[in-house]
Design an enzyme around this catalytic site. Structure first.
Site, PDB file in Angstrom:
ATOM      1  N   ARG A 188       0.807  -1.215   0.000  1.00 39.74           N
ATOM      2  CA  ARG A 188       0.000   0.000   0.000  1.00 39.74           C
ATOM      3  C   ARG A 188       0.842   1.267   0.000  1.00 39.74           C
ATOM      4  NH1 ARG A 188      -2.541  -3.979   1.502  1.00 39.74           N
ATOM      5  NH2 ARG A 188      -0.778  -4.375   2.832  1.00 39.74           N
ATOM      6  N   THR A 189       1.817   1.346   0.883  1.00 41.89           N
ATOM      7  CA  THR A 189       2.593   2.582   0.997  1.00 41.89           C
ATOM      8  C   THR A 189       3.359   2.866  -0.291  1.00 41.89           C
ATOM      9  OG1 THR A 189       2.828   2.258   3.376  1.00 41.89           O
ATOM     10  CG2 THR A 189       4.356   3.788   2.331  1.00 41.89           C
ATOM     11  N   LYS A 202      25.394  -5.656  -1.854  1.00 41.41           N
ATOM     12  CA  LYS A 202      26.830  -5.809  -2.055  1.00 41.41           C
ATOM     13  C   LYS A 202      27.632  -5.217  -0.900  1.00 41.41           C
ATOM     14  CE  LYS A 202      26.111  -5.184  -7.039  1.00 41.41           C
ATOM     15  NZ  LYS A 202      26.435  -4.331  -8.223  1.00 41.41           N
ATOM     16  N   ARG A 227      11.589   3.443   3.080  1.00 44.97           N
ATOM     17  CA  ARG A 227      11.188   2.550   4.165  1.00 44.97           C
ATOM     18  C   ARG A 227      12.386   1.684   4.519  1.00 44.97           C
ATOM     19  NH1 ARG A 227       5.762  -1.010   4.679  1.00 44.97           N
ATOM     20  NH2 ARG A 227       5.088   1.065   5.321  1.00 44.97           N
ATOM     21  N   HIS A 267       5.771   6.201  11.354  1.00 46.58           N
ATOM     22  CA  HIS A 267       5.198   6.080  10.007  1.00 46.58           C
ATOM     23  C   HIS A 267       4.331   7.318   9.777  1.00 46.58           C
ATOM     24  CE1 HIS A 267       3.959   4.492   6.307  1.00 46.58           C
ATOM     25  NE2 HIS A 267       3.506   3.302   6.651  1.00 46.58           N
TER      26      HIS A 267
END
Length: 305
Positions: free
Chosen positions: A51-52, A80, A101, A129
């Site tokens: 969703r985000t 890496k 995120r 959030h």
């Protein structure tokens, strides 16, 4: 260095919150505007999201901008061994704004300190959030007609649930009363209860998701018990199904009650609730588009008529 980022909901005050809600309303009236023509937004998702990420990408596309980035850290140079600092400094060469995120608490704050472009925190571990909070506030305002003097019941994973932490902090300007419903293992952390005390926010704690709690609520905010936050799978199995809302439990509830959930849900809201007019979680997700359009334009200093 860039100083205008949205890392925590505490970065913005009451008037800024109300301004963002007004902009979100304007975007709901007309979400398709060419305000980001020639702009590039990078979405860096070191942790899975549906969703985000999709709502941010939709927000940019509907505003006429371009999106770059990744939805799986395994496809980036971090696999890496590249440091977060190097990733952010490199990407800030290419983009006008970064949406990130990350699984580590504090990662977004650190990114904002090394980036030359604004950072939007799309979730950092169990910490914050803030864009979810803005769509939650917009959903509450739309359904209640106000943010003032509401009784908000938060249910489930209050320990790791970053959405409830951010919402609690944002509501400090609006004289809420909170009900925290959780088992011992998932109670609201002490730092957030201290925050309530310091800011004169009324709250009570409950282990039982009782009719008395439900029937005196204006908003019920359900949360998923997050398996990914548990190091002991047996502890997760013990608590994952303790709180489930079904349609029969809403029979005596207030007419204005609305049920919110940041999604995805698992077992905490029975599907028989979906057709109840008090269920608002899918509309809530749609509101994320408008709230995130408002945030992007604000951070890029783009006026919204």
């Amino acid at each position: 260095m860039n100083t205008k980022s949205l890392v925590s909901i505490s970065d913005i005050g009451r008037e800024e919150i109300l301004s963002l809600l007004d902009k979100a309303r304007k975007f709901e009236e007309n979400p398709n505007r060419r305000l980001l023509e020639g702009r590039v937004v990078a979405t860096l998702f070191f942790e899975p999201s549906t969703r985000t990420r999709l709502s941010f990408e939709t927000a940019v596309n509907r505003l006429g901008g371009r999106v770059i980035g990744f939805s799986d850290a395994a496809t980036s140079s971090s696999s890496k061994g590249e440091t977060l600092k190097d990733t952010i400094k490199m990407v800030s060469n290419y983009a006008d704004l970064i949406v990130m995120r990350h699984y580590l608490e504090g990662a977004a704050r650190y990114a904002s300190e090394v980036s030359s472009v604004p950072i939007i925190n799309a979730g950092d571990g169990a910490n914050q959030h803030p864009t979810q909070t803005m769509l939650d506030l917009y959903s509450i305002y739309k359904t209640q007609g106000t943010l003032e003097n509401l009784t908000i019941t938060m249910v489930g994973d209050l320990k790791y649930g970053r959405t409830v932490h951010s919402l609690l902090m944002a509501m400090r300007y609006f004289n809420p009363t909170f009900r925290f419903v959780a088992c011992d293992e998932l109670q609201m952390p002490q730092e957030y209860k201290d925050f309530c005390t310091q800011n004169g926010i009324k709250f009570t704690e409950h282990k039982d998701f009782s009719p008395e709690v439900i029937n005196s609520s204006d908003i019920i905010y359900m949360t998923r018990v997050q398996r990914e936050r548990f190091t002991d799978i047996m502890e997760y199995e013990k608590v994952k199904d303790l709180y489930t809302l079904n349609n029969a439990m809403l029979e005596g509830s207030r007419d204005n009650l609305r049920i919110l959930h940041p999604l995805p849900r698992v077992n905490e809201i029975n599907q028989d609730v979906d057709d109840n007019p008090k269920a608002y979680y899918f509309d809530q997700a749609r509101n994320g588009l408008y709230a995130r359009q408002a945030i992007i334009c604000t951070l890029l200093n783009i006026p919204v008529d």
